[in-house]
Design an enzyme around this catalytic site. Structure first.
Site, PDB file in Angstrom:
ATOM      1  N   GLY A 216     -21.375 -18.319 -10.505  1.00  0.00           N
ATOM      2  CA  GLY A 216     -22.113 -17.710  -9.388  1.00  0.00           C
ATOM      3  C   GLY A 216     -21.647 -16.291  -9.116  1.00  0.00           C
TER       4      GLY A 216
ATOM      5  N   GLU B 184     -22.403 -24.976  11.849  1.00  0.00           N
ATOM      6  CA  GLU B 184     -23.276 -25.848  11.082  1.00  0.00           C
ATOM      7  C   GLU B 184     -22.457 -27.034  10.556  1.00  0.00           C
ATOM      8  OE1 GLU B 184     -24.834 -24.367   7.305  1.00  0.00           O
ATOM      9  OE2 GLU B 184     -26.784 -25.011   8.047  1.00  0.00           O
TER      10      GLU B 184
ATOM     11  N   GLY C 161     -19.507 -22.039  -8.460  1.00  0.00           N
ATOM     12  CA  GLY C 161     -19.878 -20.818  -7.747  1.00  0.00           C
ATOM     13  C   GLY C 161     -18.868 -19.719  -7.987  1.00  0.00           C
TER      14      GLY C 161
ATOM     15  N   GLU D 214     -30.840 -16.725   2.039  1.00  0.00           N
ATOM     16  CA  GLU D 214     -31.286 -17.837   2.900  1.00  0.00           C
ATOM     17  C   GLU D 214     -30.031 -18.631   3.235  1.00  0.00           C
ATOM     18  OE1 GLU D 214     -34.257 -18.362   4.033  1.00  0.00           O
ATOM     19  OE2 GLU D 214     -35.412 -16.991   2.784  1.00  0.00           O
TER      20      GLU D 214
ATOM     21  N   CYS E 203     -31.016 -27.152   6.168  1.00  0.00           N
ATOM     22  CA  CYS E 203     -30.552 -25.933   6.841  1.00  0.00           C
ATOM     23  C   CYS E 203     -31.340 -25.647   8.116  1.00  0.00           C
ATOM     24  CB  CYS E 203     -30.639 -24.752   5.885  1.00  0.00           C
ATOM     25  SG  CYS E 203     -32.216 -24.672   5.050  1.00  0.00           S
TER      26      CYS E 203
ATOM     27  N   LYS F 226     -28.482 -20.078 -11.391  1.00  0.00           N
ATOM     28  CA  LYS F 226     -27.190 -20.767 -11.306  1.00  0.00           C
ATOM     29  C   LYS F 226     -27.343 -21.797 -10.196  1.00  0.00           C
ATOM     30  CE  LYS F 226     -23.677 -21.494  -9.562  1.00  0.00           C
ATOM     31  NZ  LYS F 226     -23.304 -22.848  -9.071  1.00  0.00           N
TER      32      LYS F 226
ATOM     33  N   GLY G 278     -22.471 -24.117 -13.745  1.00  0.00           N
ATOM     34  CA  GLY G 278     -21.045 -23.832 -13.583  1.00  0.00           C
ATOM     35  C   GLY G 278     -20.698 -23.729 -12.108  1.00  0.00           C
TER      36      GLY G 278
HETATM   37  P1  NAD Z   1     -22.518 -22.867  -0.911  1.00  0.00           P
HETATM   38  O1  NAD Z   1     -22.674 -21.538  -0.276  1.00  0.00           O
HETATM   39  O2  NAD Z   1     -21.171 -23.415  -1.071  1.00  0.00           O
HETATM   40  O3  NAD Z   1     -23.145 -22.862  -2.385  1.00  0.00           O
HETATM   41  C1  NAD Z   1     -24.467 -22.391  -2.641  1.00  0.00           C
HETATM   42  C2  NAD Z   1     -24.524 -21.896  -4.068  1.00  0.00           C
HETATM   43  O4  NAD Z   1     -23.672 -20.761  -4.183  1.00  0.00           O
HETATM   44  C3  NAD Z   1     -24.039 -22.909  -5.116  1.00  0.00           C
HETATM   45  O5  NAD Z   1     -24.802 -22.770  -6.301  1.00  0.00           O
HETATM   46  C4  NAD Z   1     -22.602 -22.450  -5.372  1.00  0.00           C
HETATM   47  O6  NAD Z   1     -22.124 -22.801  -6.639  1.00  0.00           O
HETATM   48  C5  NAD Z   1     -22.755 -20.947  -5.253  1.00  0.00           C
HETATM   49  N1  NAD Z   1     -21.527 -20.231  -4.937  1.00  0.00           N
HETATM   50  C6  NAD Z   1     -20.405 -20.702  -4.333  1.00  0.00           C
HETATM   51  N2  NAD Z   1     -19.469 -19.723  -4.262  1.00  0.00           N
HETATM   52  C7  NAD Z   1     -20.009 -18.617  -4.817  1.00  0.00           C
HETATM   53  C8  NAD Z   1     -19.557 -17.276  -5.006  1.00  0.00           C
HETATM   54  N3  NAD Z   1     -18.338 -16.899  -4.630  1.00  0.00           N
HETATM   55  N4  NAD Z   1     -20.393 -16.391  -5.582  1.00  0.00           N
HETATM   56  C9  NAD Z   1     -21.639 -16.751  -5.960  1.00  0.00           C
HETATM   57  N5  NAD Z   1     -22.132 -18.006  -5.814  1.00  0.00           N
HETATM   58  C10 NAD Z   1     -21.324 -18.929  -5.242  1.00  0.00           C
HETATM   59  O7  NAD Z   1     -23.470 -23.808  -0.099  1.00  0.00           O
HETATM   60  P2  NAD Z   1     -23.766 -25.338  -0.392  1.00  0.00           P
HETATM   61  O8  NAD Z   1     -22.622 -26.118   0.093  1.00  0.00           O
HETATM   62  O9  NAD Z   1     -24.194 -25.499  -1.803  1.00  0.00           O
HETATM   63  O10 NAD Z   1     -25.070 -25.560   0.523  1.00  0.00           O
HETATM   64  C11 NAD Z   1     -24.992 -25.802   1.873  1.00  0.00           C
HETATM   65  C12 NAD Z   1     -25.271 -24.542   2.672  1.00  0.00           C
HETATM   66  O11 NAD Z   1     -26.495 -23.927   2.263  1.00  0.00           O
HETATM   67  C13 NAD Z   1     -25.447 -24.790   4.133  1.00  0.00           C
HETATM   68  O12 NAD Z   1     -24.733 -23.813   4.864  1.00  0.00           O
HETATM   69  C14 NAD Z   1     -26.930 -24.640   4.357  1.00  0.00           C
HETATM   70  O13 NAD Z   1     -27.336 -24.316   5.633  1.00  0.00           O
HETATM   71  C15 NAD Z   1     -27.293 -23.603   3.398  1.00  0.00           C
HETATM   72  N6  NAD Z   1     -28.703 -23.697   3.054  1.00  0.00           N
HETATM   73  C16 NAD Z   1     -29.567 -22.750   3.524  1.00  0.00           C
HETATM   74  C17 NAD Z   1     -30.917 -22.829   3.247  1.00  0.00           C
HETATM   75  C18 NAD Z   1     -31.899 -21.806   3.742  1.00  0.00           C
HETATM   76  O14 NAD Z   1     -32.991 -21.741   3.231  1.00  0.00           O
HETATM   77  N7  NAD Z   1     -31.571 -21.013   4.728  1.00  0.00           N
HETATM   78  C19 NAD Z   1     -31.387 -23.867   2.470  1.00  0.00           C
HETATM   79  C20 NAD Z   1     -30.480 -24.824   2.002  1.00  0.00           C
HETATM   80  C21 NAD Z   1     -29.129 -24.717   2.289  1.00  0.00           C
END
Ligand code: NAD
Length: 477
Positions: free
Chosen positions: A209, A381, A205, A247, A281, A172, A203
C-alpha cells in the site's frame, strides 16, 4: 477446508509470479481457520504493476468511450454471472451473513457497475466554453487502495469509474479480503480488457500500500480506509503533487426530532448499525433522541437489538456474523469496557463473549445508553455492532451533538415532515443525510466532510474524480 496457496499477482494482463516469497494468511472469521495464503507483494510487484499500467495508459485513455463501454459491458455480464461465487467468497473471508452478502456485498457492486454503463454512455467528454473547447481527460495511472468491509463494492466503486474515465488502475486490496479481489481480477481477465489496463497487487498496507501511494509514476491515489492511514496517503500524494481521493471513517448521527415516528426511526437505526456487524463507515452509530422520549427510545432499541442474534454466517437466518478479525473484536470489546468505565449503561449486549459461540470473532450486538459527547464511544469510530443512544434538550442541542465529532460522512434526520428534516440536515457537517427513511441511492455522491475525506464516489460525481480538464482557446473571427 483446504488452504489455497497463491503465489501470483495479476500484472499486464497475466497472472505472474510475485517477486515476494512471503505470504499473508487469510482467515475465515467465523471458524478462525486459515483458508488461503496470498503473496505479500512489495515495492517490486508494485513497480511492475505501475509499469504495466503506464504502458497501457495512453491507448486506453485516448480510446473512444464506446470502445471502453464494450469491455465494461463484458465485465458487468461477468459480475452478474459470478454472483453466487462472490457471495461464497465474501461469506468465507469476511464472515458476512449470506443473506446480507447476497443483497449487498454482491448485489450492490453489480448495481454500481451497471450504473456506470449508463453514466459513460451519456457523458460528454468535450464542451464549449466561449472561445474554448474544454476536454475532460483521464487522470492517468490510478493507485486504488481498498478496505475489507465491503470488499467488492469498494473495488467496483473505484475501478468502474476510473476505467470508464479512461484511467488505468493498480489495485491494492485489504489483506483480510484479497480473495474477492482475486475473483474480480479473474472477471476482468475473462472480460478481455487490454493488458495493463487493470492490475492487482496483494500485500500488506505497510509494504504494498505504501509503495503504491508513494510511487512516482502513479498520477492519482484513491484510498478508502481509516483516517489515520488516509492522512499518510495524503502526505505521500502531497509530496508527489498527485491527485488524491480519500473515503475515510465516520461517526454518523441519526437524529430523531420531536414529532417523528420514533419507533420506525429507532428500528431502522438499529438495523443500519448492526448490518455487516457494524462494519459500515456510514453507519449511524449515534442515535440522538429528545430527552422526553429517551426512556421509550432505549426500550425500542433494546427490543430491536434482540432480533440480531450472532451466528453462523452461512445460515440464511443469521443477521449478524463475526467481525473481521481478532484485532477488530478486541478493539470493539475494549471500547465497550471503556464506555462502561466512563458511565455508559449496557442495555443489550456487552463486552463479554457471546454464549454458545466459542469459536469465531464474535461481538455481542450492543445498545449503550447514557452516552455523552465526552465519551470515546461518542467521538471515535468503533467499527463494530454498537449503537450509542444519546439525548438532547432541543434542536440546537441536537445539532451541536451531531456535529461534535471530527467526522462527517453520513447521517439521518427523522422529523414530523420532510421540510423540517431538510432544514436540520442542511446544518449538519456531513456529506450525506437520509431524510425520514430515504433509501440509499447508488447514483448520489458519497463522501465526507471534515475528517471523513476528500472527493466523492458513485454516480457522475464518482466518474469526474478521475478526470482532469484541458482547455484549448480559439481565435474569434
Ligand atoms: P485501513 O486504513 O487499515 O486499511 C485500508 C487499506 O489501506 C487496506 O488495503 C490496507 O492494507 C491499506 N493500508 C494500510 N496501511 C497503509 C499505508 N501505510 N499506506 C498505504 N496503504 C495502507 O482500514 P481498514 O481497517 O481496512 O478499514 C476500516 C476503515 O475504513 C474504517 O475506518 C472505515 O470507516 C473506513 N472505511 C471508509 C469508507 C468510506 O467510504 N468512507 C468505506 C469503508 C471503510
Amino acid at each position: 477446508m483446504s488452504v489455497l496457496t497463491f503465489t501470483d499477482q495479476y500484472i499486464g494482463g497475466k497472472w505472474i509470479p510475485s517477486a515476494s516469497t512471503e505470504t499473508v494468511d487469510v482467515l475465515n472469521p467465523a471458524t478462525e481457520e486459515v483458508i488461503a495464503a496470498i503473496p505479500a507483494g512489495g515495492a517490486a510487484d508494485v513497480d511492475a504493476a505501475v509499469a504495466a499500467a503506464r504502458s497501457a495508459a495512453r491507448a486506453w485513455g485516448a480510446s473512444h468511450k464506446d470502445y471502453r463501454l464494450e469491455f465494461l459491458g463484458h465485465l458487468v455480464a461477468k459480475l452478474a454471472e459470478a454472483q453466487p461465487e462472490i457471495v461464497e467468497t465474501v461469506v468465507a473471508e469476511l464472515g458476512c451473513p449470506v443473506g446480507f452478502a447476497t443483497a449487498v456485498q454482491a448485489g450492490l457492486p453489480l448495481g454500481v457497475a451497471e450504473s456506470y454503463l449508463r453514466i459513460l454512455a451519456d457523458y460528454e467528454f468535450e464542451e464549449q466554453v466561449g472561445n474554448s473547447t474544454v476536454y475532460h481527460e483521464p487522470a492517468g495511472v490510478v493507485g486504488a487502495i481498498t478496505p475489507w468491509n465491503y470488499p467488492l463494492h469498494q473495488i467496483v466503486a473505484k475501478v468502474m469509474p476510473a476505467l470508464a474515465a479512461g484511467c488505468v488502475v493498480v489495485l491494492k486490496p485489504a489483506e483480510d479480503t484479497p480473495l474477492t479481489a482475486r475473483l474480480f481480477a479473474r472477471l476482468i481477465d475473462e472480460a478481455g480488457f487490454p493488458p495493463g489496463v487493470f492490475n492487482l497487487v496483494t500485500g500488506t498496507g505497510a509494504a504494498a500500500g505504501a509503495a503504491l501511494a508513494a510511487h512516482p509514476d502513479v498520477d492519482m491515489v484513491s484510498f478508502t480506509g481509516s483516517t489515520a492511514v488516509g492522512r499518510q496517503v495524503a502526505e505521500h500524494a502531497g509530496r508527489g503533487v498527485k491527485r488524491v481521493a480519500l473515503e475515510l471513517g465516520g461517526k454518523s448521527a441519526c437524529v430523531v426530532l420531536p414529532g417523528a415516528d420514533l419507533a420506525k426511526a429507532v428500528n431502522v437505526a438499529v438495523a443500519n448499525v448492526f448490518n455487516n456487524s457494524g462494519q459500515t463507515c456510514s453507519a449511524w452509530t449515534r442515535l440522538l433522541v429528545p430527552e422526553e422520549q429517551y426512556a421509550e427510545a432505549v426500550t425500542i432499541a433494546a427490543a430491536a437489538a434482540a432480533k440480531f442474534v450472532p451466528g453462523d454466517p452461512t445460515s440464511p437466518e443469521t443477521r449478524v456474523g463475526p467481525v473481521v478479525n481478532a484485532k477488530q473484536r478486541d478493539r470493539v470489546r475494549g471500547y465497550l469496557n471503556d464506555a462502561v468505565g466512563e458511565g455508559a449503561r449496557v442495555v443489550v449486549g456487552g463486552a463479554q463473549a457471546p454464549d454458545d459461540l466459542p469459536t469465531g470473532f464474535y461481538v455481542r450486538p450492543t445498545v449503550l445508553a447514557d452516552v455523552t459527547t465526552d465519551m470515546a464511544v461518542a467521538r471515535e469510530e468503533i467499527f463494530g455492532p454498537v449503537i450509542s443512544v444519546m439525548s438532547f434538550h432541543d434542536a440546537e442541542d441536537a445539532l451541536r451533538i451531531a456535529n461534535a465529532t471530527e467526522y462527517g460522512l453520513a447521517g439521518a434526520v427523522w422529523a414530523a415532515n420532510d421540510n423540517e428534516a431538510v432544514a436540520f440536515a442542511r446544518r449538519m457537517d456531513t456529506g450525506q443525510v437520509d431524510i425520514n427513511g430515504g433509501r440509499f441511492n447508488l447514483a448520489a455522491p458519497f463522501g465526507g466532510y471534515k475528517g471523513s475525506g476528500v472527493g466523492r464516489e458513485l454516480g457522475r460525481f464518482g466518474l469526474e474524480e478521475y478526470l482532469q480538464t484541458k482547455s484549448l482557446q480559439f481565435r474569434v473571427a
